[in-house]
Design a protein around this motif. Structure first.
Motif, PDB file in Angstrom:
ATOM      1  N   ILE A 258      41.486 -20.625  13.919  1.00  0.00           N
ATOM      2  CA  ILE A 258      40.191 -20.021  13.579  1.00  0.00           C
ATOM      3  C   ILE A 258      39.181 -21.028  13.043  1.00  0.00           C
ATOM      4  O   ILE A 258      38.024 -20.672  12.790  1.00  0.00           O
ATOM      5  CB  ILE A 258      40.372 -18.883  12.562  1.00  0.00           C
ATOM      6  CG1 ILE A 258      41.059 -19.394  11.289  1.00  0.00           C
ATOM      7  CG2 ILE A 258      41.161 -17.738  13.178  1.00  0.00           C
ATOM      8  CD1 ILE A 258      41.080 -18.399  10.161  1.00  0.00           C
ATOM      9  N   TYR A 259      39.625 -22.269  12.860  1.00  0.00           N
ATOM     10  CA  TYR A 259      38.686 -23.339  12.509  1.00  0.00           C
ATOM     11  C   TYR A 259      39.297 -24.660  12.932  1.00  0.00           C
ATOM     12  O   TYR A 259      40.472 -24.905  12.651  1.00  0.00           O
ATOM     13  CB  TYR A 259      38.377 -23.363  11.005  1.00  0.00           C
ATOM     14  CG  TYR A 259      37.269 -24.342  10.691  1.00  0.00           C
ATOM     15  CD1 TYR A 259      35.941 -24.000  10.922  1.00  0.00           C
ATOM     16  CD2 TYR A 259      37.547 -25.611  10.205  1.00  0.00           C
ATOM     17  CE1 TYR A 259      34.919 -24.911  10.671  1.00  0.00           C
ATOM     18  CE2 TYR A 259      36.537 -26.521   9.947  1.00  0.00           C
ATOM     19  CZ  TYR A 259      35.221 -26.163  10.187  1.00  0.00           C
ATOM     20  OH  TYR A 259      34.208 -27.061   9.939  1.00  0.00           O
ATOM     21  N   PRO A 260      38.524 -25.505  13.666  1.00  0.00           N
ATOM     22  CA  PRO A 260      37.176 -25.215  14.176  1.00  0.00           C
ATOM     23  C   PRO A 260      37.237 -24.171  15.286  1.00  0.00           C
ATOM     24  O   PRO A 260      38.201 -24.123  16.046  1.00  0.00           O
ATOM     25  CB  PRO A 260      36.711 -26.568  14.693  1.00  0.00           C
ATOM     26  CG  PRO A 260      37.970 -27.286  15.067  1.00  0.00           C
ATOM     27  CD  PRO A 260      38.994 -26.862  14.070  1.00  0.00           C
ATOM     28  N   LEU A 261      36.203 -23.345  15.370  1.00  0.00           N
ATOM     29  CA  LEU A 261      36.181 -22.277  16.367  1.00  0.00           C
ATOM     30  C   LEU A 261      36.018 -22.837  17.781  1.00  0.00           C
ATOM     31  O   LEU A 261      35.361 -23.869  17.974  1.00  0.00           O
ATOM     32  CB  LEU A 261      35.027 -21.317  16.080  1.00  0.00           C
ATOM     33  CG  LEU A 261      35.208 -20.386  14.880  1.00  0.00           C
ATOM     34  CD1 LEU A 261      33.901 -19.657  14.593  1.00  0.00           C
ATOM     35  CD2 LEU A 261      36.325 -19.385  15.124  1.00  0.00           C
ATOM     36  N   PRO A 262      36.592 -22.126  18.767  1.00  0.00           N
ATOM     37  CA  PRO A 262      36.389 -22.517  20.170  1.00  0.00           C
ATOM     38  C   PRO A 262      34.996 -22.068  20.625  1.00  0.00           C
ATOM     39  O   PRO A 262      34.839 -21.098  21.374  1.00  0.00           O
ATOM     40  CB  PRO A 262      37.506 -21.766  20.893  1.00  0.00           C
ATOM     41  CG  PRO A 262      37.744 -20.556  20.060  1.00  0.00           C
ATOM     42  CD  PRO A 262      37.508 -20.978  18.651  1.00  0.00           C
ATOM     43  N   MET A 263      33.977 -22.786  20.175  1.00  0.00           N
ATOM     44  CA  MET A 263      32.604 -22.313  20.326  1.00  0.00           C
ATOM     45  C   MET A 263      32.162 -22.207  21.785  1.00  0.00           C
ATOM     46  O   MET A 263      31.444 -21.273  22.159  1.00  0.00           O
ATOM     47  CB  MET A 263      31.651 -23.211  19.532  1.00  0.00           C
ATOM     48  CG  MET A 263      30.356 -22.519  19.148  1.00  0.00           C
ATOM     49  SD  MET A 263      30.596 -21.034  18.124  1.00  0.00           S
ATOM     50  CE  MET A 263      31.112 -21.771  16.581  1.00  0.00           C
ATOM     51  N   ASP A 264      32.581 -23.144  22.624  1.00  0.00           N
ATOM     52  CA  ASP A 264      32.206 -23.068  24.040  1.00  0.00           C
ATOM     53  C   ASP A 264      32.799 -21.817  24.682  1.00  0.00           C
ATOM     54  O   ASP A 264      32.124 -21.124  25.461  1.00  0.00           O
ATOM     55  CB  ASP A 264      32.674 -24.314  24.790  1.00  0.00           C
ATOM     56  CG  ASP A 264      31.902 -25.558  24.387  1.00  0.00           C
ATOM     57  OD1 ASP A 264      30.842 -25.407  23.736  1.00  0.00           O
ATOM     58  OD2 ASP A 264      32.370 -26.670  24.708  1.00  0.00           O
ATOM     59  N   LEU A 265      34.046 -21.536  24.363  1.00  0.00           N
ATOM     60  CA  LEU A 265      34.693 -20.327  24.894  1.00  0.00           C
ATOM     61  C   LEU A 265      33.968 -19.076  24.433  1.00  0.00           C
ATOM     62  O   LEU A 265      33.679 -18.168  25.227  1.00  0.00           O
ATOM     63  CB  LEU A 265      36.152 -20.294  24.427  1.00  0.00           C
ATOM     64  CG  LEU A 265      36.930 -18.995  24.679  1.00  0.00           C
ATOM     65  CD1 LEU A 265      37.085 -18.729  26.167  1.00  0.00           C
ATOM     66  CD2 LEU A 265      38.300 -19.057  23.999  1.00  0.00           C
ATOM     67  N   ILE A 266      33.650 -19.024  23.138  1.00  0.00           N
ATOM     68  CA  ILE A 266      32.982 -17.841  22.587  1.00  0.00           C
ATOM     69  C   ILE A 266      31.584 -17.673  23.176  1.00  0.00           C
ATOM     70  O   ILE A 266      31.165 -16.549  23.524  1.00  0.00           O
ATOM     71  CB  ILE A 266      32.940 -17.917  21.052  1.00  0.00           C
ATOM     72  CG1 ILE A 266      34.366 -17.812  20.481  1.00  0.00           C
ATOM     73  CG2 ILE A 266      32.056 -16.821  20.466  1.00  0.00           C
ATOM     74  CD1 ILE A 266      34.452 -18.048  18.995  1.00  0.00           C
ATOM     75  N   LYS A 267      30.846 -18.770  23.306  1.00  0.00           N
ATOM     76  CA  LYS A 267      29.497 -18.667  23.875  1.00  0.00           C
ATOM     77  C   LYS A 267      29.525 -18.186  25.317  1.00  0.00           C
ATOM     78  O   LYS A 267      28.658 -17.413  25.754  1.00  0.00           O
ATOM     79  CB  LYS A 267      28.792 -20.024  23.778  1.00  0.00           C
ATOM     80  CG  LYS A 267      28.336 -20.376  22.374  1.00  0.00           C
ATOM     81  CD  LYS A 267      27.623 -21.723  22.348  1.00  0.00           C
ATOM     82  CE  LYS A 267      27.098 -22.043  20.957  1.00  0.00           C
ATOM     83  NZ  LYS A 267      26.407 -23.350  20.893  1.00  0.00           N
ATOM     84  N   ASP A 268      30.506 -18.630  26.066  1.00  0.00           N
ATOM     85  CA  ASP A 268      30.636 -18.179  27.460  1.00  0.00           C
ATOM     86  C   ASP A 268      30.913 -16.682  27.516  1.00  0.00           C
ATOM     87  O   ASP A 268      30.329 -15.959  28.341  1.00  0.00           O
ATOM     88  CB  ASP A 268      31.763 -18.959  28.140  1.00  0.00           C
ATOM     89  CG  ASP A 268      31.932 -18.543  29.592  1.00  0.00           C
ATOM     90  OD1 ASP A 268      30.976 -18.703  30.376  1.00  0.00           O
ATOM     91  OD2 ASP A 268      33.017 -18.042  29.936  1.00  0.00           O
TER      92      ASP A 268
END
Length: 590
Positions: A258-268
């Motif tokens: 949960i940290y660091p978040l998988p931001m690219d995955l979440i944004k997609d």
């Protein structure tokens, strides 16, 4: 070997550390994580040891890590506060051997003085966080954490909660993985965090987190479950298990790291949904991380920021979000009558509290079984903040009140476990005070509140456990404290006189009580009984708050007299000593 076994979350953590090749494990007992180290003691391949406090436990694990050995330290959430100094520096280092910090958060304050969210500590320290949802994941994430720690040369936090620590589930067991290491190899630029080296370490730490962020975008522990819904719920940990029980028509992104978040995955994924909801216990950690990235998500507008997120609270939040129909009814949980915690039969703390209440003393309390002195019927402790805080607080209070000519006698209490954990420094501060302060060191020879773990005084009773004994009176004398009285608190009148006299003297007076924990050491002597023909029903014995004592209407009597349940009585004799008419007598049997 491959078989299955029912384990608690704590037992699963211990098993995971064994299977992952763990070598060094340390801890300080604090609910909800106590059982982790207790469970590790069955594995001969692992050195497991209680630390004097969380800082020392952390340092033991750090020492194992710099030797290259997979190491783990476990503690409850507030323990990180004690360990923060070495922890925050060691997270800068390019670690050699894997290092896991397993922390038990306590949503709902089941056994804690605050509700600290350890995820923020991990962000503060720039290390990754795993958030398992059941005992199987607790085991698997420990094994995975060892791998990630080794791969990225970073300490790793595995965050548990009280519910997960104590729940049980089916866990698949596997064989231990061999882990070879070559010991400590001197490298000052790597392990000495003086400014020239620490500045470079800051850049390594930043690069490490960027690499972890990229890695997490395709990490197999993050799973998307789809039902073709227009709503995505992002969650982790036991919140996921509760959400699944509701069987709601939503898509779920369950995060493992949960940290660091998988931001690219979440944004997609974000671009594909009408609504994105974050379901997490306590503070809006994931929610805020996403909002910083410009994503419009909701979370704490729907769900409480404090306490556990139960089926009922999750359902209420989803009704508020119009995700489920308010008419959907679940089975209401049976209401459990509230029960006030109380001291055990024969608890050696009871006569001390009874004396202090009779004295109407102003008492600054501390953390341990004796914290129950806050509650009815004693209500003697007026503060309860953190381990060891009673000593510094009573000094600050005395000094502040002296400025307004309010020079009353003050009392502080501290247990033997807390004395060694964080009390000695407080005594160093108190040693030269001229204020009227009495400190009662309640030495019951164990860390009783968390299940009877050893302290440095346990060796008096269990040589095979403690191995040696540290004399508290000797320690205090060595730092210049001379007004020390050692008492057997089951000799009620002598103890009362010692406390009363101490409270009349200026300067620091210390009372050390010596009776061991009745439960941990299985204290059992001939029970006491009430002669109902002598008893006057004054309830003096009732006020000692001992579980075996109650009021009973005897045959031929028109009012109730005291009664002692012989099956519960351990023969401490305090009730007989406070009885004004001698109605309580020893059975001299059994």
């Amino acid at each position: 070997m491959s078989n299955k076994k029912i384990l608690t979350g704590n037992e699963a953590v211990a098993r995971g550390f064994f299977e992952g090749g763990g070598v060094i494990a340390s801890s300080y007992p604090g609910s909800p994580t106590v059982q982790i180290l207790d469970s590790l003691k069955q594995y001969e391949e692992i050195y497991s040891q209680w630390g004097t406090n969380e800082k020392v436990a952390m340092e033991i694990a750090m020492g194992g890590s710099i030797a290259g050995a997979p190491s783990m330290v476990s503690m409850k959430h507030v323990g990180i506060n004690i360990a923060a100094d070495p922890f925050m520096t060691f997270t800068q280092i390019k670690t050699k051997g894997p290092l896991l910090l397993v922390v038990g958060d306590d949503p709902g304050l089941t056994s804690s003085q605050n509700e600290q969210d350890s995820r923020f500590y991990a962000k503060f320290a720039n290390i990754p966080v795993f958030d398992p949802c059941n005992p199987q994941e607790a085991k698997d994430f420990i094994v995975e954490g060892i791998k990630i720690s080794e791969k990225f040369n970073t300490p790793v936090m595995v965050r548990l909660t009280s519910r997960l620590c104590h729940c049980r589930g089916i866990v698949e067991l596997k064989d231990r993985v061999a882990f070879s290491y070559d010991g400590f190899i001197e490298d000052q630029s790597r392990f000495c965090m003086l400014p020239p080296y620490a500045n470079a370490a800051q850049h390594f730490m930043k690069e490490r987190m960027e690499n972890l962020k990229t890695f997490n975008n395709t990490y197999s522990l993050n799973n998307l479950e789809t039902k073709g819904s227009g709503t995505l719920i992002i969650t982790s940990g036991m919140c996921y298990e509760n959400l699944k029980e509701l069987d709601v028509n939503v898509d779920i992104l369950k995060l493992g790291m949960i940290y660091p978040l998988p931001m690219d995955l979440i944004k997609d994924l974000y671009s594909k949904y009408e609504n994105v909801i974050v379901l997490e216990e306590m503070l809006p950690f994931i929610e805020n991380e996403l909002k910083v990235e410009g994503l419009t998500v909701i979370g704490k507008e729907l769900f409480p920021f404090t306490g556990e997120l139960t089926l009922e609270t999750i359902k209420a939040g989803l009704i508020k979000a119009n995700i489920i129909n308010e008419e959907v009814q679940g089975v209401e949980a049976e209401k459990v009558p509230p029960r006030t915690p109380m001291l055990c039969s024969g608890c050696p703390h009871r006569p001390i509290f009874h004396i202090l209440k009779m004295n109407k003393a102003t008492v600054i309390g501390d953390i341990g079984c004796y914290s129950l002195g806050i509650l009815e019927p004693f209500e003697v402790h007026k503060t309860n903040i953190s381990m060891g805080a009673s000593l510094g607080m009573v000094l600050g209070l005395a000094e502040a009140e002296s400025k307004i000519d309010k020079n009353r006698p003050l009392v502080a209490t501290i247990g033997d476990g807390t004395f060694f954990h964080s009390g000695i420094t407080g005594f160093l501060q108190l040693a030269q005070t001229d204020k009227n302060i009495t400190v009662i060191v309640m030495d019951n020879r164990t860390t009783a509140m968390t299940g009877g773990q050893i302290t440095p005084t346990t060796g008096d009773y269990f040589k095979e456990e403690g191995g040696y004994t540290v004399n508290i009176e000797g320690v205090l004398k060595s730092i210049g404290i001379s007004d020390i009285t050692v008492v057997d608190q089951f000799k009620y009148k002598e103890t009362k006189e010692a406390i009363n006299n101490a409270m009349k003297r200026n300067g620091l007076s210390v009372i050390i009580t010596t009776r061991p924990c009745a439960l941990n050491f299985k204290v059992k002597k001939p029970h006491y009984y009430v002669d109902e023909n002598i008893c006057i029903g004054c309830r003096s014995c009732i006020r000692t708050n001992c579980p075996p004592i109650s009021m009973k209407l005897y045959d031929g009597k028109d009012k109730k007299n005291s009664y002692i349940d012989s099956n519960m009585c351990v023969g401490c004799s305090v009730c007989s000593q406070v009885c004004p008419v001698g109605a309580i007598k020893c059975s001299k049997s059994e």
